[in-house]
Scaffold this motif. Structure first.
Motif, PDB file in Angstrom:
ATOM      1  N   PHE A 105       0.884  -1.172   0.000  1.00  0.00           N
ATOM      2  CA  PHE A 105       0.000   0.000   0.000  1.00  0.00           C
ATOM      3  C   PHE A 105       0.916   1.216   0.000  1.00  0.00           C
ATOM      4  CE2 PHE A 105      -4.493   1.226   1.173  1.00  0.00           C
ATOM      5  CZ  PHE A 105      -4.323   2.576   0.937  1.00  0.00           C
ATOM      6  N   VAL A 106       0.978   1.912  -1.136  1.00  0.00           N
ATOM      7  CA  VAL A 106       1.914   3.018  -1.321  1.00  0.00           C
ATOM      8  C   VAL A 106       1.143   4.307  -1.573  1.00  0.00           C
ATOM      9  CG1 VAL A 106       3.806   3.933  -2.730  1.00  0.00           C
ATOM     10  CG2 VAL A 106       3.685   1.483  -2.221  1.00  0.00           C
ATOM     11  N   SER A 107       1.434   5.331  -0.780  1.00  0.00           N
ATOM     12  CA  SER A 107       0.789   6.638  -0.953  1.00  0.00           C
ATOM     13  C   SER A 107       1.755   7.625  -1.584  1.00  0.00           C
ATOM     14  CB  SER A 107       0.307   7.191   0.387  1.00  0.00           C
ATOM     15  OG  SER A 107      -0.813   6.472   0.864  1.00  0.00           O
ATOM     16  N   LEU A 108       1.220   8.468  -2.468  1.00  0.00           N
ATOM     17  CA  LEU A 108       1.979   9.559  -3.078  1.00  0.00           C
ATOM     18  C   LEU A 108       1.485  10.868  -2.487  1.00  0.00           C
ATOM     19  CD1 LEU A 108       1.791   8.519  -6.861  1.00  0.00           C
ATOM     20  CD2 LEU A 108       3.477   7.822  -5.159  1.00  0.00           C
ATOM     21  N   VAL A 109       2.407  11.657  -1.918  1.00  0.00           N
ATOM     22  CA  VAL A 109       2.058  12.966  -1.382  1.00  0.00           C
ATOM     23  C   VAL A 109       2.973  14.008  -2.005  1.00  0.00           C
ATOM     24  CG1 VAL A 109       1.247  12.006   0.810  1.00  0.00           C
ATOM     25  CG2 VAL A 109       3.608  12.801   0.625  1.00  0.00           C
ATOM     26  N   GLY A 110       2.508  15.251  -1.998  1.00  0.00           N
ATOM     27  CA  GLY A 110       3.299  16.333  -2.570  1.00  0.00           C
ATOM     28  C   GLY A 110       2.411  17.522  -2.853  1.00  0.00           C
ATOM     29  N   TYR A 113      -1.483  12.667   7.464  1.00  0.00           N
ATOM     30  CA  TYR A 113      -1.949  11.747   8.500  1.00  0.00           C
ATOM     31  C   TYR A 113      -2.630  10.531   7.876  1.00  0.00           C
ATOM     32  CZ  TYR A 113      -1.129  16.125  10.889  1.00  0.00           C
ATOM     33  OH  TYR A 113      -0.552  17.290  11.332  1.00  0.00           O
ATOM     34  N   GLU A 114      -3.368  10.755   6.824  1.00  0.00           N
ATOM     35  CA  GLU A 114      -4.011   9.670   6.097  1.00  0.00           C
ATOM     36  C   GLU A 114      -2.963   8.765   5.465  1.00  0.00           C
ATOM     37  OE1 GLU A 114      -7.851   9.707   3.399  1.00  0.00           O
ATOM     38  OE2 GLU A 114      -6.189  10.665   2.332  1.00  0.00           O
ATOM     39  N   ALA A 115      -1.969   9.358   4.827  1.00  0.00           N
ATOM     40  CA  ALA A 115      -0.928   8.588   4.152  1.00  0.00           C
ATOM     41  C   ALA A 115      -0.177   7.688   5.128  1.00  0.00           C
ATOM     42  CB  ALA A 115       0.047   9.534   3.441  1.00  0.00           C
ATOM     43  N   VAL A 116       0.191   8.232   6.270  1.00  0.00           N
ATOM     44  CA  VAL A 116       0.948   7.456   7.260  1.00  0.00           C
ATOM     45  C   VAL A 116       0.083   6.342   7.839  1.00  0.00           C
ATOM     46  CG1 VAL A 116       2.059   7.553   9.538  1.00  0.00           C
ATOM     47  CG2 VAL A 116       2.546   9.314   7.816  1.00  0.00           C
ATOM     48  N   TYR A 117      -1.176   6.638   8.110  1.00  0.00           N
ATOM     49  CA  TYR A 117      -2.063   5.643   8.706  1.00  0.00           C
ATOM     50  C   TYR A 117      -2.263   4.442   7.780  1.00  0.00           C
ATOM     51  CZ  TYR A 117      -6.218   3.545  10.814  1.00  0.00           C
ATOM     52  OH  TYR A 117      -7.108   2.663  11.380  1.00  0.00           O
ATOM     53  N   ASN A 143       2.261   1.235   3.676  1.00  0.00           N
ATOM     54  CA  ASN A 143       3.567   0.622   3.917  1.00  0.00           C
ATOM     55  C   ASN A 143       4.681   1.617   3.633  1.00  0.00           C
ATOM     56  OD1 ASN A 143       2.161  -2.040   2.149  1.00  0.00           O
ATOM     57  ND2 ASN A 143       2.626  -2.224   4.312  1.00  0.00           N
ATOM     58  N   ARG A 144       4.446   2.436   2.590  1.00  0.00           N
ATOM     59  CA  ARG A 144       5.441   3.423   2.168  1.00  0.00           C
ATOM     60  C   ARG A 144       4.732   4.703   1.768  1.00  0.00           C
ATOM     61  NH1 ARG A 144       7.666   0.585  -2.837  1.00  0.00           N
ATOM     62  NH2 ARG A 144       8.998   2.412  -3.079  1.00  0.00           N
ATOM     63  N   VAL A 145       5.400   5.840   2.054  1.00  0.00           N
ATOM     64  CA  VAL A 145       4.915   7.136   1.611  1.00  0.00           C
ATOM     65  C   VAL A 145       5.976   7.736   0.691  1.00  0.00           C
ATOM     66  CG1 VAL A 145       4.213   9.463   2.276  1.00  0.00           C
ATOM     67  CG2 VAL A 145       3.551   7.501   3.696  1.00  0.00           C
ATOM     68  N   ILE A 146       5.580   8.026  -0.540  1.00  0.00           N
ATOM     69  CA  ILE A 146       6.480   8.632  -1.515  1.00  0.00           C
ATOM     70  C   ILE A 146       6.207  10.131  -1.555  1.00  0.00           C
ATOM     71  CG2 ILE A 146       7.282   8.604  -3.906  1.00  0.00           C
ATOM     72  CD1 ILE A 146       7.601   5.926  -2.372  1.00  0.00           C
ATOM     73  N   VAL A 147       7.225  10.926  -1.260  1.00  0.00           N
ATOM     74  CA  VAL A 147       7.096  12.378  -1.314  1.00  0.00           C
ATOM     75  C   VAL A 147       7.597  12.849  -2.672  1.00  0.00           C
ATOM     76  CG1 VAL A 147       7.772  14.577  -0.275  1.00  0.00           C
ATOM     77  CG2 VAL A 147       7.441  12.558   1.177  1.00  0.00           C
ATOM     78  N   MET A 148       6.746  13.630  -3.363  1.00  0.00           N
ATOM     79  CA  MET A 148       7.100  14.103  -4.690  1.00  0.00           C
ATOM     80  C   MET A 148       7.438  15.583  -4.681  1.00  0.00           C
ATOM     81  SD  MET A 148       4.459  12.021  -7.165  1.00  0.00           S
ATOM     82  CE  MET A 148       5.133  12.867  -8.613  1.00  0.00           C
TER      83      MET A 148
END
Length: 249
Positions: free
Chosen positions: A30-35, A188-192, A195-200
């Protein structure tokens, strides 16, 4: 499962949305993209889904084309207003020319998975925002995907509804073990969830940080108030602060 190698995307007006984007996602992660807005998060999803063409680079899959099944959940539920919940969930199967009789069980199972039993005959105008998004998720699940792409699906919801859907989504993910790419602006959603958070980085978009969230599942409300959760939220926030600072240099 999915490997992006040196992906670039340049639009016809000259806008460089992505430049040298590299990302490898293992099966069932489960990978989230934030930026920041405009950094190309949604563009990455569209390229993976084949809804847009890359300008350069390659996208490699760890499965054969025959077993690659993608489902896409958009920011807006995009439900047919004249169709009830069952009809909206059945839509992708109908478009695939599968008969109502053959798909009835699958449609009902998808509705039950998202907690909408009893609302099968309800219309979108009769549903809350959270319930509409559940219908949208069920419509994705009915295709029985192994890759789930989600583009800020909970962004327009209130915090209570969003928190509930976050937990429900994690429960579903643990049952189904999809590979998930999830776009959000919410740290907070991404971390919750992830497995990984990708910062763009800001345009041109590219991955500048890959933060592993080493917290066990299932994740309960207790995790949201833990020191470990706060640590990861701080780490992601610090990386985003670096991105924001660069915007004004």
């Amino acid at each position: 499962m999915i490997v992006l190698n040196h992906i670039s995307k340049v639009y016809s007006n000259g806008t460089v949305a992505l430049q040298d984007m590299n990302l490898a996602i293992a099966q069932s992660q489960f990978v989230s993209l934030v930026g920041p807005s405009g950094c190309g998060k949604s563009t990455v999803l569209r390229l993976v889904a084949g809804l847009s063409k890359k300008s350069s680079g390659t996208i490699e899959w760890g499965v054969n084309r025959e077993v690659k099944k993608l489902a896409y959940v958009f920011q807006d539920p995009t439900l047919l207003p004249w169709a009830n919940v069952t009809e909206n969930v059945r839509l992708p199967l109908k478009l695939a020319k599968m008969s109502q009789r053959a798909t009835a069980k699958r449609v009902q199972e998808a509705i039950e998975l998202v907690g909408l039993s009893g609302f099968e005959r309800s219309y979108p105008r009769e549903l809350s925002g959270g319930m509409k998004m559940r219908v949208s998720i069920a419509r994705a699940l009915v295709t029985q995907p192994n890759v789930l792409l989600m583009d800020e699906p909970f962004g327009a919801l209130d915090e209570i509804t969003r928190s509930k859907l976050n937990s429900d989504l994690l429960n579903l993910w643990q049952q189904q073990r999809w590979t998930v790419m999830f776009v959000t602006h919410n740290i907070y959603e991404a971390v919750y969830l992830s497995n990984r958070v990708i910062v763009m980085a800001a345009r041109p978009g590219r991955a500048i940080a890959d933060i592993a969230i080493e917290a066990p599942y299932p994740r309960t409300e207790a995790f949201r108030t833990s020191s470990l959760y706060n640590k990861y939220c701080r780490e992601v926030s610090e990386q985003l602060s670096v991105v924001s600072d660069r915007l004004y240099v």
